[in-house]
Scaffold this motif. Structure first.
Motif, PDB file in Angstrom:
ATOM      1  N   LYS A 305      37.331  40.708  39.792  1.00  0.00           N
ATOM      2  CA  LYS A 305      38.520  41.539  39.944  1.00  0.00           C
ATOM      3  C   LYS A 305      38.704  41.981  41.399  1.00  0.00           C
ATOM      4  CE  LYS A 305      41.642  44.243  37.593  1.00  0.00           C
ATOM      5  NZ  LYS A 305      42.488  43.853  36.435  1.00  0.00           N
ATOM      6  N   ALA A 306      37.623  42.425  42.025  1.00  0.00           N
ATOM      7  CA  ALA A 306      37.711  42.840  43.426  1.00  0.00           C
ATOM      8  C   ALA A 306      38.070  41.658  44.317  1.00  0.00           C
ATOM      9  CB  ALA A 306      36.393  43.469  43.877  1.00  0.00           C
ATOM     10  N   GLY A 307      37.482  40.502  44.031  1.00  0.00           N
ATOM     11  CA  GLY A 307      37.778  39.315  44.836  1.00  0.00           C
ATOM     12  C   GLY A 307      39.232  38.897  44.726  1.00  0.00           C
ATOM     13  N   LEU A 308      39.813  38.995  43.531  1.00  0.00           N
ATOM     14  CA  LEU A 308      41.226  38.664  43.362  1.00  0.00           C
ATOM     15  C   LEU A 308      42.114  39.647  44.111  1.00  0.00           C
ATOM     16  CD1 LEU A 308      41.153  37.721  39.576  1.00  0.00           C
ATOM     17  CD2 LEU A 308      41.484  36.152  41.495  1.00  0.00           C
ATOM     18  N   ALA A 309      41.798  40.940  44.028  1.00  0.00           N
ATOM     19  CA  ALA A 309      42.577  41.937  44.754  1.00  0.00           C
ATOM     20  C   ALA A 309      42.488  41.704  46.260  1.00  0.00           C
ATOM     21  CB  ALA A 309      42.088  43.347  44.398  1.00  0.00           C
ATOM     22  N   ASN A 310      41.275  41.407  46.747  1.00  0.00           N
ATOM     23  CA  ASN A 310      41.101  41.121  48.175  1.00  0.00           C
ATOM     24  C   ASN A 310      41.926  39.904  48.589  1.00  0.00           C
ATOM     25  OD1 ASN A 310      39.293  43.236  48.484  1.00  0.00           O
ATOM     26  ND2 ASN A 310      37.487  41.950  48.222  1.00  0.00           N
ATOM     27  N   TRP A 311      41.903  38.874  47.769  1.00  0.00           N
ATOM     28  CA  TRP A 311      42.664  37.653  48.065  1.00  0.00           C
ATOM     29  C   TRP A 311      44.154  37.945  48.138  1.00  0.00           C
ATOM     30  CZ3 TRP A 311      44.510  33.783  43.933  1.00  0.00           C
ATOM     31  CH2 TRP A 311      45.133  32.676  44.533  1.00  0.00           C
ATOM     32  N   VAL A 332      46.751  43.404  39.485  1.00  0.00           N
ATOM     33  CA  VAL A 332      45.811  42.283  39.368  1.00  0.00           C
ATOM     34  C   VAL A 332      45.522  42.113  37.886  1.00  0.00           C
ATOM     35  CG1 VAL A 332      43.576  41.369  40.094  1.00  0.00           C
ATOM     36  CG2 VAL A 332      44.831  42.936  41.599  1.00  0.00           C
ATOM     37  N   ARG A 333      46.140  41.117  37.246  1.00  0.00           N
ATOM     38  CA  ARG A 333      46.164  41.060  35.786  1.00  0.00           C
ATOM     39  C   ARG A 333      45.048  40.216  35.170  1.00  0.00           C
ATOM     40  NH1 ARG A 333      48.751  45.277  34.089  1.00  0.00           N
ATOM     41  NH2 ARG A 333      49.049  44.237  32.075  1.00  0.00           N
ATOM     42  N   LEU A 334      44.166  39.678  35.984  1.00  0.00           N
ATOM     43  CA  LEU A 334      43.008  38.960  35.467  1.00  0.00           C
ATOM     44  C   LEU A 334      41.736  39.626  35.977  1.00  0.00           C
ATOM     45  CD1 LEU A 334      44.080  35.235  35.990  1.00  0.00           C
ATOM     46  CD2 LEU A 334      44.195  36.564  33.884  1.00  0.00           C
ATOM     47  N   GLU A 351      49.531  37.045  38.477  1.00  0.00           N
ATOM     48  CA  GLU A 351      50.640  37.837  39.009  1.00  0.00           C
ATOM     49  C   GLU A 351      51.905  37.444  38.235  1.00  0.00           C
ATOM     50  OE1 GLU A 351      52.960  40.237  40.208  1.00  0.00           O
ATOM     51  OE2 GLU A 351      53.752  38.296  40.799  1.00  0.00           O
ATOM     52  N   PRO A 352      52.117  38.051  37.046  1.00  0.00           N
ATOM     53  CA  PRO A 352      53.210  37.610  36.173  1.00  0.00           C
ATOM     54  C   PRO A 352      54.531  38.331  36.378  1.00  0.00           C
ATOM     55  CG  PRO A 352      51.817  39.152  34.998  1.00  0.00           C
ATOM     56  CD  PRO A 352      51.217  38.997  36.371  1.00  0.00           C
ATOM     57  N   PHE A 353      54.615  39.228  37.344  1.00  0.00           N
ATOM     58  CA  PHE A 353      55.758  40.131  37.415  1.00  0.00           C
ATOM     59  C   PHE A 353      56.873  39.684  38.355  1.00  0.00           C
ATOM     60  CE2 PHE A 353      51.954  42.830  36.644  1.00  0.00           C
ATOM     61  CZ  PHE A 353      52.250  43.179  35.342  1.00  0.00           C
TER      62      PHE A 353
END
Length: 474
Positions: A305-311, A332-334, A351-353
Motif C-alpha cells: 500500500k505504501a509503495g503504491l502511494a509513493n508511486w 489508493v484502492r489496492l 485508480e478507478p475514479f
C-alpha cells in the motif's frame, strides 16, 4: 364416558394448538461494500439459491457501495451496468445508497436508479433536481404475512454535509443528519411493522452512536467501514459482512405470530460455495475485454500500500515537472500489486475514479496547515497519516492525539514549491492555502499506464516516509 372425556380433551387441545401464534422463520441475506467484485457473484448466486431452496421466507438486501473498484464494471460504456444486471437477475429486494454510488455524478446515478429492479431507500437524501429522482425513505416488504420495515441511511460525515466524494457530484442534493432521519422514520414505522431493519451506510462507529440513542430497530445491517461485525448494542443486533463479496451476511429471525422470538446472525464465507454455472458464464462475458486484459508493463518487486502511494505521488510529480508529489491514502484502492505483469485493468482497479492531476504552489507553512487540518478531522480519514508526499515529514501530536505541528526534513521554510496532487485533494480538502492552482486534463491512471509502458520493470519503493510522533507536554 371415558371415551367422551378423551375426545373432548383432544378437541380442546387441537383447538388450543390451532389458536396459538404460528412460528415462522425469516432469513435476511445481506451484502455491503461489494465494490464491483463481480467475479464473486457466481458464489453469491449459489449461496442465495441454497438459502431460497431451504428457508421459509427470504429477503436479499444491500447496504451500499455496489461499484467502483473493478475496471470491468467501471470502464464499460455504461459504468456500473454489469453490477446492476447481475443484481437484478439475482433478485435483490431492497438496497440503500453508499457514497460510491455517486462517483459518476448524480445525473448518471439518476439514470441508473431507473434500471434497478430493487426498491431503493434512503431517509437522508433529498433531491430537488430533475436529473435525480427522489427516492423513498423506507420500504415495507411482506413475507408470509409478516410486514418488514426497512429504512435506509447514508453517511454525510466526510463531505462534510454529504457522502465522501467530489462536491460537484452532490450539487442540488441535501443529506441531513442520517441518525436523526433514521430515528424519525423508525418512529413512524414501528407501530406498522413486525420487524424493523436499518440498512446503514454510515459505518459501524456511527451505527454504535445511533444505537446508544434508540431501541426502535430490531436489526442494523451496516456498511462503509468494511468490517466483519456481529454484536448486540442496547438490545439491537448490529451487523456488517466485510467487503469485496468475500462473505454474505445471514440473519435468521424467528417469529411467533407477529412477535420477534429471536434474531441470530452469521457471516458466511462465499468460498464455501461452488460457482453457479449460469452466473459464471455471464461474468466471464463481462471479463472478455482484450484491451483491459492486455499487459502493459511489470513490477520487479511487489508494491504494498505504501509503495503504491509513493508511486502515484512520484509519477504525477515527474509528469507535471513538480517539486513534490502529493497523494492520499483513500485514493489508493489496492493493498498491493503482485510482482510481474500488470494489466491495464489492474491500474484502473488501483485508480478507478478518473482522478486528474492538479498543480499549485505552496510553502512548507501552507503544507503544514493542510496536513494538520487533515489529521485533526474527526472523521475516518483523520488521526492517521492520510497525505502522502514524495518528501518525508513527521506529524507532531499531543497526548490527546491532536496534531500540533509538522516537521519537514528536507524543505526550506519560506520557499515556494510546485506541487502535483490528485484533484480530489485539491477540490475537497479543507484549509488549503496556495497560489497558481489549476486542475489539468491529465488523468492519474494515464500517467501510471504511460510509466508502466515506458519504464518497466518498475521497482517498488515501499519506504514509509511519513510518521507520527507524540510530543509530551512540558
Amino acid at each position: 364416558m371415558k371415551h367422551f372425556f378423551r375426545a373432548s380433551f383432544l378437541a380442546v387441545a387441537l383447538f388450543a394448538a390451532a389458536c396459538m401464534p404460528r412460528e415462522r422463520t425469516l432469513v435476511i441475506l445481506s451484502t455491503n461494500d461489494m465494490h464491483a467484485k463481480i467475479q464473486r457473484f457466481p458464489q453469491l448466486a449459489a449461496a442465495v439459491r441454497a438459502c431460497r431452496d431451504t428457508a421459509q421466507l427470504v429477503l436479499l438486501v444491500d447496504a451500499g457501495d455496489r461499484w467502483t473498484g473493478n475496471a470491468f464494471v467501471d470502464k464499460v460504456p455504461v459504468p456500473g451496468k454489469p453490477m446492476i444486471e447481475l443484481m437484478n437477475r439475482l433478485g435483490y429486494d431492497v438496497m440503500t445508497f453508499g457514497n460510491h454510488e455517486f462517483d459518476h455524478g448524480q445525473a448518471f446515478l439518476g439514470r441508473m436508479v431507473d434500471s434497478i429492479a430493487a426498491e431503493i431507500v434512503c431517509a437522508n437524501c433529498i433531491s430537488d433536481t430533475c436529473t435525480f429522482p427522489q427516492v423513498v425513505p423506507y420500504a415495507v416488504v411482506e413475507r408470509g404475512g409478516l410486514r418488514i420495515g426497512i429504512v435506509g441511511a447514508v453517511t454525510n460525515y466526510e463531505g462534510p454535509g454529504h457522502p465522501a466524494g467530489h462536491t460537484a457530484s452532490f450539487v442540488g442534493l441535501e443529506f441531513p443528519d442520517p441518525q436523526a432521519e433514521a430515528m424519525k422514520y423508525a418512529e413512524e414505522l414501528r407501530p406498522k411493522v413486525d420487524l424493523l431493519v436499518l440498512l446503514s451506510h454510515m459505518g459501524d462507529d456511527r451505527d454504535l452512536e445511533l444505537l446508544s440513542k434508540t431501541q426502535l430497530f430490531d436489526l442494523v445491517i451496516g456498511g462503509h467501514t468494511h468490517v466483519e461485525l456481529d454484536t448486540l448494542v442496547n438490545g439491537t443486533l448490529l451487523t456488517q459482512s466485510g467487503r469485496n463479496l468475500q462473505n454474505v451476511g445471514a440473519t435468521t429471525v424467528r417469529m411467533r405470530g407477529h412477535k420477534v422470538e429471536s434474531i441470530d446472525y452469521r457471516i458466511v464465507p462465499l468460498d464455501a460455495y461452488a460457482p453457479d454455472a449460469e452466473f459464471a458464464a455471464q461474468v466471464e462475458g463481462y471479463y472478455a475485454d482484450s484491451e483491459l486484459n492486455r499487459f502493459i508493463g511489470k513490477f520487479a518487486v511487489q508494491p504494498d500500500k505504501a509503495g503504491l502511494a509513493n508511486w502515484m505521488a512520484r509519477a504525477i510529480a515527474e509528469d507535471a515537472g513538480a517539486d513534490i508529489g502529493v497523494y492520499h491514502v483513500g485514493g489508493v484502492r489496492l493493498d498491493s500489486i503482485a510482482a510481474g505483469d500488470v494489466s491495464r485493468a489492474r491500474v484502473y482497479d488501483l485508480e478507478p475514479f478518473g482522478t486528474r492531476v492538479a498543480t499549485l504552489r505552496m510553502t512548507p507553512g501552507q503544507m503544514r496547515r493542510m496536513i494538520v487540518a487533515k489529521y485533526n478531522e474527526d472523521t475516518r480519514e483523520g488521526h492517521r497519516v492520510d497525505i502522502i508526499l514524495t518528501t518525508p515529514y513527521t506529524i507532531l501530536v499531543d497526548e490527546l492525539d491532536r496534531a500540533v505541528d509538522v516537521r519537514f526534513h528536507d524543505l526550506r521554510e519560506g520557499r515556494v514549491y510546485t506541487l502535483a496532487m490528485s484533484d480530489y485533494i485539491y477540490k475537497n480538502y479543507k484549509d488549503l492555502d496556495y497560489t497558481d492552482g489549476t486542475v489539468t486534463d491529465v488523468e492519474v491512471a494515464d500517467v501510471l499506464i504511460n510509466e508502466l509502458q515506458s519504464k518497466s520493470p518498475l521497482r517498488a519503493d515501499n519506504a514509509r516516509r511519513q510518521q507520527v510522533m507524540i510530543v509530551p507536554e512540558r
